[in-house]
Design a protein around this motif. Sequence first.
Motif, short mmCIF file in Angstrom:
data_model
loop_
_atom_site.label_atom_id
_atom_site.label_comp_id
_atom_site.label_asym_id
_atom_site.label_seq_id
_atom_site.Cartn_x
_atom_site.Cartn_y
_atom_site.Cartn_z
N LEU A 56 29.31 -23.18 6.06
CA LEU A 56 28.87 -24.47 6.58
C LEU A 56 29.53 -25.62 5.83
O LEU A 56 29.78 -26.69 6.40
N ARG A 57 29.82 -25.42 4.58
CA ARG A 57 30.42 -26.47 3.76
C ARG A 57 31.94 -26.55 3.92
O ARG A 57 32.58 -27.48 3.42
N ASN A 58 32.48 -25.56 4.60
CA ASN A 58 33.93 -25.54 4.90
C ASN A 58 34.13 -25.07 6.33
O ASN A 58 35.00 -24.25 6.61
N ARG A 59 33.33 -25.61 7.23
CA ARG A 59 33.22 -25.01 8.57
C ARG A 59 34.39 -25.28 9.50
O ARG A 59 34.61 -24.53 10.45
N THR A 78 17.35 -22.51 11.70
CA THR A 78 18.27 -21.43 11.34
C THR A 78 17.63 -20.49 10.33
O THR A 78 18.17 -20.20 9.27
N TRP A 79 16.46 -19.99 10.67
CA TRP A 79 15.71 -19.12 9.77
C TRP A 79 16.28 -17.71 9.74
O TRP A 79 15.86 -16.89 8.92
N GLN A 80 17.22 -17.41 10.61
CA GLN A 80 17.84 -16.09 10.58
C GLN A 80 18.79 -15.95 9.40
O GLN A 80 19.26 -14.85 9.11
N HIS A 81 19.04 -17.06 8.69
CA HIS A 81 19.92 -17.03 7.51
C HIS A 81 19.17 -17.64 6.32
O HIS A 81 18.77 -18.80 6.37
N GLY A 129 17.44 -26.40 -6.55
CA GLY A 129 18.79 -26.87 -6.84
C GLY A 129 19.75 -25.76 -7.18
O GLY A 129 20.92 -25.79 -6.79
N SER A 130 19.26 -24.76 -7.88
CA SER A 130 20.09 -23.63 -8.24
C SER A 130 20.49 -22.83 -7.01
O SER A 130 21.65 -22.42 -6.86
N ILE A 131 19.53 -22.61 -6.12
CA ILE A 131 19.82 -21.90 -4.86
C ILE A 131 20.86 -22.68 -4.05
O ILE A 131 21.83 -22.12 -3.54
N TRP A 132 20.66 -23.99 -3.97
CA TRP A 132 21.49 -24.83 -3.10
C TRP A 132 22.93 -24.93 -3.60
O TRP A 132 23.87 -24.95 -2.82
N LYS A 133 23.11 -24.97 -4.91
CA LYS A 133 24.46 -25.16 -5.47
C LYS A 133 25.17 -23.84 -5.78
O LYS A 133 26.40 -23.77 -5.75
N ASN A 164 26.12 -17.10 -0.54
CA ASN A 164 25.90 -16.67 0.84
C ASN A 164 27.05 -17.11 1.74
O ASN A 164 27.50 -18.26 1.69
N GLU A 165 27.51 -16.21 2.56
CA GLU A 165 28.67 -16.47 3.41
C GLU A 165 28.44 -17.60 4.39
O GLU A 165 29.34 -18.42 4.65
#
Length: 391
Positions: free
Chosen positions: A339-342, A311-314, A325-329, A333-334
């Motif tokens: 994805l976490r509330n899909r 999924t490199w388009q996102h 970790g900062s990016i991940w938490k 990004n929409e």
Amino acid sequence: MVDMISITKLLCNSENFGDSLRYVEGASVEKYGVSPGRGPVVAWNCTKTCNLKCKHCYASSDSNRYEGELTLNESKKFIDDLREFNVPALLFSGGEPLMKDNILDLLDYASKSKIRSTISTNGTLLDKDICKSLKKINLGYVGVSLDGIGSNHDEFRGVKGAFDGALRGIRNCIEAEQKVGLRFTINKNNYKELEDIFKLIKEEKIPRVCFYHLVYSGRGSKMVEEDISKEETRQVLDLIISKAIEFGPSVEILTVDNHADAVYTYLKSLEKYKDKSENILKLLKTNGGNRSGMAFANVDFYGNVHPDQFTWQHTFGNVKEEKFGSIWKNSNNEILTGLRNRKELLKGRCSQCKWLNVCNGNFRTRAESVYNDFWAEDPACYLTDEEIKII
């Protein structure tokens, strides 16, 4: 690892390392890692360079060298960030990771950082000395791609002699007592060779095999027409299930990138292995299905962070500029938030499926590739309307 479905675990209740990441209390609802307090499994495409020309390559790799890949110091800082975020496992992929400068130093650094590391390789560069070195630095696992027997594999991989090289690499790993297994990408040109693959596994005493479903991404985005039909997929799963029972815990058999396999295995257990059904369903509910953007993350050659390697388009950020970790938490990004509330965003059959808590909407990139809608139903789901109870 976490998005793999261990058919052997489901049917034989075996115990392997990956199971400790897939079937953990609280895993199915954890939004940032494999389980509460832990980060995601990370797949790192550490180089785009490769010595083969695989038809289905999601990374569109070739033999060129590319500017901008993470340097040795940037790579070590990245690994430090993963350790700080309590990432349990790091998969080195490519391209061909064994063509990455200082790859042994990086693998050793990750191992000393208490991050279990594995390599996804085409196997052709696994000479005896490399295998001994991998064993010495305590590499967790080597996955060797093998997508057919002999010339069929060579044609798929784009280089004559690739099959012989991969098999030689597997044998060298076994000789060095380095844990190794096969990675087989299912498509219409090779699915009829599965019996021969299982025969090879038995003859060579290979302890693990992962069967990947096609994901339409990179060069593989042109592979939609190369995918097998839904009925053929069911036949493939029937064979895999029967072989898992036959081999038992001695060979770990997994499928990857299609969580319909989990439901299908459970439904088959109701027909043939009723004594196993209750435990299978418990394991599937604990796992929670596809967790791209949750328990699984990808970092590409240049440090860009994605929900998975297809999924490199996102993109959510870059580890050269900000800690992983900062990016991940903290990403707003929409797509990552979605994805976490899909479940509330899914459309079509996925939105109506009774197995949503087991599958979690399957693979989003396939939906986007075919329907141009990230939240559309996964076109590779082969379960019938009756099986998912939308009739």
